[in-house]
Design a protein around this motif. Structure first.
Motif, PDB file in Angstrom:
ATOM      1  N   PHE A 101      12.694  84.430  37.323  1.00 36.33           N
ATOM      2  CA  PHE A 101      13.134  85.785  37.630  1.00 36.33           C
ATOM      3  C   PHE A 101      12.038  86.735  37.172  1.00 36.33           C
ATOM      4  N   ARG A 158      21.571  82.392  38.322  1.00 34.18           N
ATOM      5  CA  ARG A 158      21.235  81.023  37.944  1.00 34.18           C
ATOM      6  C   ARG A 158      22.438  80.098  38.046  1.00 34.18           C
ATOM      7  N   LYS A 159      23.608  80.595  37.703  1.00 38.55           N
ATOM      8  CA  LYS A 159      24.832  79.793  37.830  1.00 38.55           C
ATOM      9  C   LYS A 159      25.136  79.525  39.302  1.00 38.55           C
ATOM     10  N   ILE A 203      21.090  87.849  35.730  1.00 33.59           N
ATOM     11  CA  ILE A 203      20.244  86.654  35.821  1.00 33.59           C
ATOM     12  C   ILE A 203      21.076  85.390  35.615  1.00 33.59           C
ATOM     13  N   ASN A 204      21.952  85.404  34.635  1.00 35.38           N
ATOM     14  CA  ASN A 204      22.807  84.238  34.383  1.00 35.38           C
ATOM     15  C   ASN A 204      23.727  83.960  35.560  1.00 35.38           C
ATOM     16  N   ASP A 259      20.904  76.423  38.536  1.00 30.58           N
ATOM     17  CA  ASP A 259      19.542  76.224  38.040  1.00 30.58           C
ATOM     18  C   ASP A 259      19.291  77.169  36.868  1.00 30.58           C
ATOM     19  N   ALA A 260      19.438  76.658  35.665  1.00 30.32           N
ATOM     20  CA  ALA A 260      19.283  77.473  34.462  1.00 30.32           C
ATOM     21  C   ALA A 260      17.845  77.916  34.223  1.00 30.32           C
ATOM     22  N   THR A 261      16.904  77.331  34.961  1.00 28.04           N
ATOM     23  CA  THR A 261      15.495  77.692  34.784  1.00 28.04           C
ATOM     24  C   THR A 261      14.936  78.450  35.990  1.00 28.04           C
ATOM     25  N   LEU A 262      15.812  78.923  36.850  1.00 29.13           N
ATOM     26  CA  LEU A 262      15.365  79.667  38.028  1.00 29.13           C
ATOM     27  C   LEU A 262      14.513  80.858  37.592  1.00 29.13           C
ATOM     28  N   HIS A 317      12.259  82.031  31.130  1.00 31.77           N
ATOM     29  CA  HIS A 317      11.871  81.844  32.537  1.00 31.77           C
ATOM     30  C   HIS A 317      11.861  83.166  33.308  1.00 31.77           C
ATOM     31  N   THR A 318      11.426  84.222  32.629  1.00 25.53           N
ATOM     32  CA  THR A 318      11.318  85.534  33.279  1.00 25.53           C
ATOM     33  C   THR A 318       9.925  86.096  33.066  1.00 25.53           C
TER      34      THR A 318
END
Length: 106
Positions: free
Chosen positions: A39, A29-30, A25-26, A34-37, A66-67
């Protein structure tokens, strides 16, 4: 959305799964900066073998922000593993509801 885990149902892999999923996930997002994408992961069809995995994946929203999780309760499969057509529609609706919940919360 993410629907995977059949090969990760043994006790050792289940214990490592959330940590590995966090890395994935990280990385996603990287890549998208977008750190709040959002999932959303899905549970597997419930069997005795998959029960520990399904319980573990429910912890995802408490473990990673945000999951969400699309639950598989009330679904059926065509071959013991893969969801049948009606269940795929049900899961799709559950994925969408979780995605919407995450986006409204952000």
């Amino acid at each position: 959305i993410w629907h995977q885990g059949e090969g990760d149902c043994d006790p050792i892999r289940v214990d490592m799964y959330l940590g590995r999923l966090e890395i994935l996930i990280n990385a996603i997002r990287k890549e998208f900066d977008d750190a709040t994408l959002p999932f959303v992961a899905g549970q597997l069809f419930e069997t005795e073998k998959r029960h520990a995995f399904n319980q573990m994946i429910l912890q995802l929203p408490d473990f990673i922000t945000h999951t969400g999780v699309a639950i598989s309760e009330g679904t059926s499969v065509s071959d013991g593993t893969h969801f049948d057509s009606n269940s795929a529609i049900i899961l799709g609706e559950r994925y969408a509801a979780e995605m919407k919940r995450i986006q409204e919360k952000s």
